[in-house]
Motif scaffolding. Structure first.
Motif, short mmCIF file in Angstrom:
data_model
loop_
_atom_site.label_atom_id
_atom_site.label_comp_id
_atom_site.label_asym_id
_atom_site.label_seq_id
_atom_site.Cartn_x
_atom_site.Cartn_y
_atom_site.Cartn_z
N PRO A 56 -32.59 109.90 48.18
CA PRO A 56 -33.61 110.95 48.11
C PRO A 56 -33.53 111.71 46.79
CG PRO A 56 -31.92 111.52 49.74
CD PRO A 56 -31.62 110.14 49.27
N ALA A 57 -34.69 112.20 46.34
CA ALA A 57 -34.79 113.10 45.19
C ALA A 57 -34.05 112.60 43.95
CB ALA A 57 -34.29 114.49 45.59
N CYS A 58 -34.18 111.31 43.65
CA CYS A 58 -33.48 110.76 42.49
C CYS A 58 -34.41 110.49 41.31
CB CYS A 58 -32.74 109.48 42.86
SG CYS A 58 -33.83 108.12 43.29
N LEU A 59 -35.73 110.47 41.53
CA LEU A 59 -36.65 110.01 40.46
C LEU A 59 -37.33 111.18 39.75
CD1 LEU A 59 -38.61 107.15 42.30
CD2 LEU A 59 -36.72 106.90 40.68
N SER A 60 -37.30 111.13 38.43
CA SER A 60 -38.09 112.08 37.63
C SER A 60 -39.52 111.57 37.50
CB SER A 60 -37.51 112.21 36.24
OG SER A 60 -36.24 112.74 36.34
N ALA A 61 -39.69 110.25 37.55
CA ALA A 61 -41.04 109.69 37.48
C ALA A 61 -41.06 108.34 38.18
CB ALA A 61 -41.48 109.52 36.02
N LEU A 62 -42.16 108.12 38.88
CA LEU A 62 -42.44 106.82 39.50
C LEU A 62 -43.72 106.29 38.86
CD1 LEU A 62 -42.12 104.60 41.60
CD2 LEU A 62 -43.21 106.10 43.29
N HIS A 63 -43.61 105.12 38.24
CA HIS A 63 -44.75 104.51 37.55
C HIS A 63 -45.24 103.33 38.39
CE1 HIS A 63 -43.58 106.67 33.83
NE2 HIS A 63 -42.34 106.35 34.16
N LEU A 64 -46.52 103.37 38.74
CA LEU A 64 -47.10 102.26 39.51
C LEU A 64 -48.43 101.90 38.87
CD1 LEU A 64 -47.03 100.40 42.00
CD2 LEU A 64 -48.11 102.24 43.31
N TYR A 65 -48.42 100.84 38.08
CA TYR A 65 -49.59 100.50 37.28
C TYR A 65 -50.13 99.13 37.66
CZ TYR A 65 -47.59 104.38 34.71
OH TYR A 65 -47.06 105.61 34.39
N HIS A 66 -51.38 99.12 38.05
CA HIS A 66 -52.09 97.90 38.43
C HIS A 66 -51.35 97.12 39.52
CE1 HIS A 66 -54.92 98.46 35.07
NE2 HIS A 66 -53.86 99.04 34.52
N PRO A 67 -50.99 97.81 40.63
CA PRO A 67 -50.41 97.06 41.74
C PRO A 67 -51.42 96.06 42.28
CG PRO A 67 -51.01 99.29 42.43
CD PRO A 67 -51.21 99.23 40.94
N ASP A 68 -50.93 94.94 42.80
CA ASP A 68 -51.84 93.88 43.27
C ASP A 68 -52.83 94.47 44.28
OD1 ASP A 68 -50.61 91.93 41.74
OD2 ASP A 68 -49.14 91.48 43.30
N PRO A 69 -54.15 94.29 44.05
CA PRO A 69 -55.15 94.95 44.92
C PRO A 69 -55.43 94.23 46.23
CG PRO A 69 -56.24 93.83 43.08
CD PRO A 69 -54.76 93.67 42.86
#
Ligand SMILES: C[S@@+](CC[C@H](N)C(=O)[O-])C[C@H]1O[C@@H](n2cnc3c(N)ncnc32)[C@H](O)[C@@H]1O
Length: 196
Positions: free
Chosen positions: A89-102
């Motif tokens: 828990p609470a470990c990420l400063s940023a989560l990047h999710l770009y163009h996940p399979d639609p």
């Protein structure tokens, strides 16, 4: 570069880097273009790229090695399982999710990554003040992702420009973004912050 955790094991990202620091995750890194550029311009931060497809995982891992990226780790894993069962828990400063399979066909919608249970786990993994950035060329899936994230009470939308992830000059774009922008498709973006 890092092995997926064993069943029941919670990952300890600090042990991968040897020292503490801000930690960011990119899900579905593909060929690693975004991750490389982000990690090169933020050498004080630590990054994990998760990629399921072996061909792309190898491509990105080789690329990070060629550039001598000591602040990046690649993992070949199912990001859904990793986020839901292995991320502390609470470990990420940023989560990047770009163009996940639609998964555009209706009967395949259940395969989409962004579903309420996944979003619950992802928000739990973001630290207060941390951000979740999503980007897609697929308008319908993008709208669905927005609906799912809007339901999450611990995050709220904020202008992308305030996330510290600059879509301006320093942003080289993800591989899919570059490809689809060249085809004239609209790129949809949204950013959320976890309440401090
Ligand atoms: C459409 S591509 C986008 C790649 C990259 N983000 C970009 O914008 O260029 C989606 C990527 O996510 C990966 N992927 C899909 N589902 C995944 C999962 N559950 N775990 C890890 N990677 C996944 C795919 O293998 C693929 O490389």
């Amino acid at each position: 570069m890092v092995a997926p955790p064993a069943e029941g094991e919670v990952a300890d990202p600090l042990t991968w880097f040897g020292s503490p620091g801000l930690f960011e995750l990119e899900i579905g890194s593909g060929k690693g273009g975004f991750l490389l550029s982000r990690a090169r311009s933020n050498t004080d931060r630590r990054f994990l790229g998760i990629e399921w497809a072996n061909k792309f995982y190898r491509h990105a891992a080789d690329r990070m090695a060629r550039w001598g990226m000591t602040n990046v780790r690649m993992m070949r894993a199912d990001a859904r399982d990793f986020v839901m069962h292995h991320l502390p828990p609470a470990c990420l400063s940023a989560l990047h999710l770009y163009h996940p399979d639609p998964w555009p066909k209706k009967r395949h919608h259940k395969r989409r990554l962004v579903q309420p249970d996944f979003a619950n786990a992802a928000v739990r993994a973001i630290k207060p003040g941390g951000v979740w950035l999503i980007q897609s060329d697929h308008a319908e899936y993008f709208a669905v992702m927005r609906e799912v994230l809007d339901q999450q009470v611990e995050i709220s939308e904020l202008p992308w420009e305030q996330t510290g992830v600059d879509p301006g000059e320093a942003w080289e774009g993800t591989n899919f973004e570059i490809k689809y922008t060249a085809e004239g498709r609209t790129i949809h973006r949204a950013a959320y912050v976890r309440q401090p």
